[in-house]
Design an enzyme around this catalytic site. Structure first.
Site, short mmCIF file in Angstrom:
data_model
loop_
_atom_site.label_atom_id
_atom_site.label_comp_id
_atom_site.label_asym_id
_atom_site.label_seq_id
_atom_site.Cartn_x
_atom_site.Cartn_y
_atom_site.Cartn_z
N HIS A 286 -109.70 -25.22 -13.78
CA HIS A 286 -109.32 -26.66 -14.09
C HIS A 286 -110.43 -27.70 -13.68
CE1 HIS A 286 -105.72 -24.28 -14.87
NE2 HIS A 286 -105.98 -25.01 -16.13
N SER B 26 -107.18 -17.05 -14.15
CA SER B 26 -106.23 -17.73 -15.19
C SER B 26 -105.32 -17.47 -14.56
CB SER B 26 -106.74 -16.36 -15.99
OG SER B 26 -105.05 -16.53 -16.66
#
Ligand code: PAF
Length: 277
Positions: free
Chosen positions: A33, A181
């Site tokens: 991210h 993830s």
């Protein structure tokens, strides 16, 4: 950095900066991210990140309830990354009424991930359209790890003529190749050691295609068998066209190999693009 929980406050805050770039997330942020934010930041005066675990995109037997919610730690990471606005609404803010109007994506929603997660892309497209309406960004960044999601949203923006540029970002991997993830947190220590095999199998398929193999169905089956032999339960490994995820012909040069497989209780997805000269 402003942390905002209501749509009204968000609109008021963003009125001051009409030029913003958007990174939608479900939180539990990791280095992947942060790389999306690094891509976003130079593109606009204001970087907006949303954190919202969207019930609409989870199936009844999926991990909505146990999905990690780590707002405080997420905000600390986002502040350090130089984000300007975090939008972290609760469910009532995004869905004050039962959501009866939905975005119905193209047939792309029924294959691969969509075949295993019915309604998933309808839920993703619906919340992303809503978030776009609230944030009104001029561009938005999506990771290519969720390849099919990226294509669905790219098509949505095109078909609804939304004035938003969709920017794909490369998958970020751990040193051993595992795609980052939020769901990696579910893996036991033994599973975490095994998990990089998913990428290794995709890379092997990639190498075979580069060496001239064109029996794509054989490659799919062989890759799935390899995962099964090591204790995985694969949903699919599939060589497809990059443009629309349809079955490729021997003449197609731009391919992507996509995979989804369960390791214990954790379902992992990954993909590798193949561009043939
Ligand atoms: O990729 C995700 O994290 C989610 O699917 C998204 C785009 C934030 C929509 O809920």
């Amino acid at each position: 950095m402003d942390v905002i929980h209501s749509a009204a406050d968000l609109r008021a805050r963003l009125q001051r900066v009409p030029n913003n770039v958007f990174v939608p997330t479900m939180g539990n942020l990791h280095e992947g991210h942060i790389q999306l934010i690094d891509i976003a930041k130079p593109r606009a005066a204001c970087t907006v990140v949303s954190i919202f675990v969207n019930r609409l995109q989870f199936g009844p037997r999926e991990d909505f309830d146990r999905y990690p919610r780590t707002l405080e730690a997420d905000c600390a990471r986002l502040e350090a990354a130089g984000v300007d606005v975090v939008f972290a609404p609760d469910e009532k803010e995004i869905y004050p009424d039962r959501q009866t109007f939905v975005v119905e994506p193209s047939d792309l929603q029924y294959i691969l991930e969509g075949a295993h997660r019915p309604g998933h892309f309808r839920g993703v497209a619906t919340v992303v359209l809503k978030l776009f309406n609230l944030v009104m960004p001029h561009s938005a960044i999506f990771g290519k790890k969720d390849y099919q999601q990226y294509l669905v949203l790219r098509d949505m923006v095109k078909q609804f003529a939304l004035p938003i540029e969709i920017i794909p970002a490369e998958t970020v991997r751990a040193a051993d190749g595992l795609a980052l993830s939020s769901r990696n947190a579910y893996l036991s220590a033994a599973e975490r050691k095994e998990a990089p095999r998913l990428y290794a199998v995709l890379k092997q398929a990639h190498a075979e295609i580069e060496r001239g193999a064109r029996d794509f169905q054989h490659i799919d089956q062989q890759s799935m068998a390899q995962l099964t032999r090591h204790g995985w339960q694969p949903d699919y490994v599939a060589v497809r066209r990059q443009a629309d995820l349809r079955q490729p012909s021997e003449r197609d040069r731009e391919l992507v190999i996509l995979a989804a497989a369960r390791l214990g209780r954790t379902r992992l997805i990954d993909n590798v693009e193949v561009t043939l000269r």
